[in-house]
Design a protein around this motif. Structure first.
Motif, PDB file in Angstrom:
ATOM      1  N   MET A 114      46.026  40.675  45.596  1.00 44.87           N
ATOM      2  CA  MET A 114      45.250  41.084  46.648  1.00 44.87           C
ATOM      3  C   MET A 114      45.992  42.342  47.443  1.00 44.87           C
ATOM      4  N   HIS A 115      47.406  42.021  47.441  1.00 44.01           N
ATOM      5  CA  HIS A 115      48.231  43.247  47.974  1.00 44.01           C
ATOM      6  C   HIS A 115      48.234  44.379  47.107  1.00 44.01           C
ATOM      7  N   ALA A 116      48.062  44.078  45.644  1.00 41.18           N
ATOM      8  CA  ALA A 116      48.090  45.291  44.812  1.00 41.18           C
ATOM      9  C   ALA A 116      47.012  46.248  45.118  1.00 41.18           C
ATOM     10  N   PHE A 117      45.711  45.392  45.091  1.00 40.92           N
ATOM     11  CA  PHE A 117      44.575  45.954  45.450  1.00 40.92           C
ATOM     12  C   PHE A 117      44.410  46.660  46.769  1.00 40.92           C
ATOM     13  N   VAL A 118      44.968  46.116  47.757  1.00 39.65           N
ATOM     14  CA  VAL A 118      44.799  46.516  49.259  1.00 39.65           C
ATOM     15  C   VAL A 118      45.904  47.838  49.293  1.00 39.65           C
ATOM     16  N   LEU A 167      36.695  44.828  52.212  1.00 39.49           N
ATOM     17  CA  LEU A 167      37.024  45.205  50.911  1.00 39.49           C
ATOM     18  C   LEU A 167      37.181  44.013  50.121  1.00 39.49           C
ATOM     19  N   LEU A 168      38.059  42.936  50.809  1.00 39.86           N
ATOM     20  CA  LEU A 168      38.118  41.859  50.032  1.00 39.86           C
ATOM     21  C   LEU A 168      37.226  40.892  49.667  1.00 39.86           C
ATOM     22  N   GLU A 169      36.049  41.071  50.554  1.00 41.13           N
ATOM     23  CA  GLU A 169      35.009  39.974  50.530  1.00 41.13           C
ATOM     24  C   GLU A 169      34.047  40.644  49.377  1.00 41.13           C
ATOM     25  N   LYS A 170      33.828  42.101  49.285  1.00 38.62           N
ATOM     26  CA  LYS A 170      33.171  42.810  48.387  1.00 38.62           C
ATOM     27  C   LYS A 170      33.730  42.452  47.107  1.00 38.62           C
ATOM     28  N   ARG A 171      35.300  42.378  47.081  1.00 39.02           N
ATOM     29  CA  ARG A 171      35.769  42.075  45.658  1.00 39.02           C
ATOM     30  C   ARG A 171      35.400  40.746  45.130  1.00 39.02           C
ATOM     31  N   GLY A 172      34.944  39.842  46.020  1.00 38.79           N
ATOM     32  CA  GLY A 172      35.002  38.483  45.782  1.00 38.79           C
ATOM     33  C   GLY A 172      36.444  37.697  45.845  1.00 38.79           C
ATOM     34  N   MET A 173      37.289  38.040  46.543  1.00 37.92           N
ATOM     35  CA  MET A 173      38.491  37.546  46.938  1.00 37.92           C
ATOM     36  C   MET A 173      38.436  36.652  47.835  1.00 37.92           C
ATOM     37  N   ASN A 174      39.181  35.508  47.801  1.00 43.95           N
ATOM     38  CA  ASN A 174      39.260  34.307  48.710  1.00 43.95           C
ATOM     39  C   ASN A 174      40.015  34.800  50.288  1.00 43.95           C
ATOM     40  N   LEU A 175      38.997  34.857  51.041  1.00 42.42           N
ATOM     41  CA  LEU A 175      39.451  35.344  52.510  1.00 42.42           C
ATOM     42  C   LEU A 175      40.396  34.445  53.016  1.00 42.42           C
ATOM     43  N   GLU A 176      40.315  33.037  52.901  1.00 40.43           N
ATOM     44  CA  GLU A 176      41.478  32.009  53.508  1.00 40.43           C
ATOM     45  C   GLU A 176      42.716  32.356  52.791  1.00 40.43           C
ATOM     46  N   LEU A 177      42.724  32.692  51.423  1.00 41.51           N
ATOM     47  CA  LEU A 177      44.007  32.877  50.807  1.00 41.51           C
ATOM     48  C   LEU A 177      44.448  34.367  51.319  1.00 41.51           C
TER      49      LEU A 177
END
Length: 585
Positions: A114-118, A167-177
């Motif tokens: 996630m950090h690499a993506f952001v 961005l994270l939500e659209k990417r399908g990443m876990n928001l709680e994580l």
């Protein structure tokens, strides 16, 4: 790129192609001894090197902790990876594509992903969009080239609400994580998410293996705090991370020296000037973990902090701790009260590089120089400072260096070298919390309690805090930890509209949490109003203290005149003039 499917072939290819000495040399300071290379083991604490690297047989072995193996085993151990992950990393290092090797994702690896993506998205906003133009121009005007901005992946977290969350939500990443990873926050009252970073320049932070794990974020305007860091997470622990160490390893090994700095943008600027062996602290704390990490790569440490009083005091504090841990410690005091970035802007990279190469002073000599004025004007302080310097000298083990330092301090303080060396071996090894470190420039009367009282008032009455925040700077809150808590408190209140002390405290660094806990227990009188706040600000700004300050300078000036010390007379006269202009009564 070559593709390898057979695992045995791949392992052989890695062992044959990876230069074992060069690779391990990124982590350990190695010296050639016969056919092998020797260094301090990175896997356990030791003072006498017992870690051997044999390039002929392509193996390492520590005779202290008995760890041994190939370069694959080294990577697995040093970076806490599985064998499969180590093979993948080394295959990438030699330009080989691995087929059919997968590894189950852990929560920590997902946070790093996630950090690499952001990081990439923030960087894109800064360099490729109209919204990033203001921030990009600011960085370029400060002397950062586009090449540096791109190589360091500096970015911009835009003003847009929930940019990162969406961005994270659209990417399908876990928001709680993502919350656990420090990228976004959760509002418990409304049960929704919010971005941790908005309208801020972002400097990505990597762990010691080069994976993205957090950010330092700088405001574009006058908002406080000016800088905020990612909060503590499973992958980002301030007491363990040194900013830029993953990139600096090779330069540290080549120069046999590590330079510690404060600001992360300063590290980036200095690195771009050609000084590559630099790392930054996460805040102001230098932990035992940091020092143990440093000892695996070098014995020589230089502290290069800002040239103001806070920077000098930090050099004293960290200098003693490093000396006590057996390291060779030097100081680079940036002239004219400038920080390194400002010095580069004013004098240019060539002069800065010359200053770094030639401006180092051993920590004990630096401390002695800084304390001499205080010692000349006060017999009690003279005695205290001599005891302090004797303790510092007791940490120096090299007999030749020790003799030179004894001669220098002896001449400066008109004390015999024999007296300074007396009972060195019997100097008590006090715990840190009992050691008295002299202040570089002692304040005229204790202000710490008043700073704490003022912060306590703001904790209970945030409206008063917001009304006065423009008048409150590091000149008012001279305690670094108090000022840091204050800035974060303002930011928290502006973000949430209220102050939940428990939640706020959990977002602070460990030493700040401890300080806040003490402040919370402090009792203050009822009926605090703006008039009382004005009194505190006047008191802490130095307006009321300038008379005492001038009186002390007058006494010091008289002593200098009696000694016919022309340079000291000039220095004190200039100080008197500055104080008189600053605090006209």
């Amino acid at each position: 790129m070559m593709i390898v499917n057979n695992n045995n072939n791949l392992i052989s290819e890695i062992k044959n192609q990876v230069d074992l000495v060069e690779y391990i040399g990124q982590y350990v300071n190695l010296e050639k001894k016969g056919k092998s290379y020797l260094g301090l083991c990175p896997f356990h604490n030791e003072k006498t090197p017992s870690f051997h690297v044999n390039p002929e047989y392509k193996v390492f072995n520590c005779f202290g902790c008995n760890k041994s193996g190939s370069v694959i085993d080294f990577v697995a151990e040093i970076e806490n990876k599985t064998i499969k992950q180590s093979i993948q990393q080394l295959a990438k290092h030699i330009g080989v594509e691995v087929s059919g090797v997968t590894e189950a994702e852990t929560p920590e690896s997902q946070m790093m992903e996630m950090h690499a993506f952001v990081t990439k998205m923030y960087h894109h906003v800064l360099v490729d969009t109209r919204e990033g133009e203001q921030a990009l121009n600011y960085l370029i005007n400060r002397g950062f080239t586009l090449e540096t901005i791109k190589s360091e992946m500096i970015g911009l977290a835009p003003e847009k609400k929930n940019f990162t969350t969406e961005l994270l939500e659209k990417r399908g990443m876990n928001l709680e994580l993502a919350v656990r990873g420090g990228l976004i926050g959760r509002n418990e009252n409304r049960n929704d998410y919010y971005d941790k970073f908005r309208a801020r320049i972002t400097i990505p932070i990597k762990n010691h293996q080069g994976a993205f794990i957090g950010f330092t974020a700088r405001t574009l305007g006058s908002d406080h705090p000016k800088y905020i860091n990612t909060s503590e997470t499973n992958i980002f622990k301030k007491q363990q991370i040194l900013f830029n160490l993953s990139d600096a390893r090779r330069a540290i090994a080549e120069s046999r020296e590590l330079i510690i700095m404060e600001g992360h943008l300063d590290v980036v600027k200095v690195k771009a000037s050609g000084v590559k062996n630099v790392v930054g602290l996460m805040g102001t704390a230098l932990s035992d973990t940091h020092i143990n990490t440093i000892k695996t790569v070098t014995d020589n440490v230089t502290l290069m902090f800002d040239g103001d009083e806070a920077g000098r005091n930090a050099q004293f504090k960290h200098g003693e701790k490093l000396l006590k841990m057996g390291l060779n410690v030097y100081m680079l005091s940036v002239p004219d009260g400038l920080d390194p970035d400002e010095y580069i802007e004013k004098h240019g990279e060539e002069k800065f590089n010359y200053f770094v190469r030639n401006g180092k002073t051993h920590a004990v000599k630096y401390m002695a120089d800084q304390l001499i004025d205080d010692s000349r004007s006060n017999d009690i302080r003279f005695n205290e400072n001599i005891k302090f310097l004797k303790r510092m000298l007791s940490y120096v083990k090299d007999p030749i260096l020790l003799q030179r330092l004894l001669d220098d301090v002896s001449e400066l303080y008109s004390v015999s070298p024999e007296l300074l060396a007396t009972s060195q071996s019997r100097v008590p090894n006090y715990p840190n919390n009992n050691q008295v470190v002299p202040r570089v420039s002692s304040h005229l009367f204790s202000r710490d309690f008043k700073e704490i009282q003022l912060l306590k008032i703001f904790l209970t009455d945030p409206d008063l805090m917001m009304k006065n925040k423009e008048f409150l700077s590091s000149e008012i809150f001279t305690s670094e930890v108090i000022y840091s808590i204050f800035r974060k408190l303002v930011f928290y209140y502006e973000t949430h509209g209220t102050i939940d002390l428990s939640t706020f405290q959990s977002e602070l660094e460990t030493h700040e949490q401890e300080e806040l806990q003490k402040i919370k227990q402090l009792k203050i009188n009822d009926g605090v109003n703006q008039s009382i706040i004005d009194d505190y600000i006047d008191d802490l700004s130095g307006i009321r203290n300038s008379k005492k300050e001038r009186e002390l300078l007058s006494r010091q000036l008289k002593i200098a005149q009696q000694a016919a010390d022309i340079d000291e007379i000039k220095r004190l006269t200039e100080q008197y003039r500055i104080i008189s202009v600053r605090h006209k009564n």
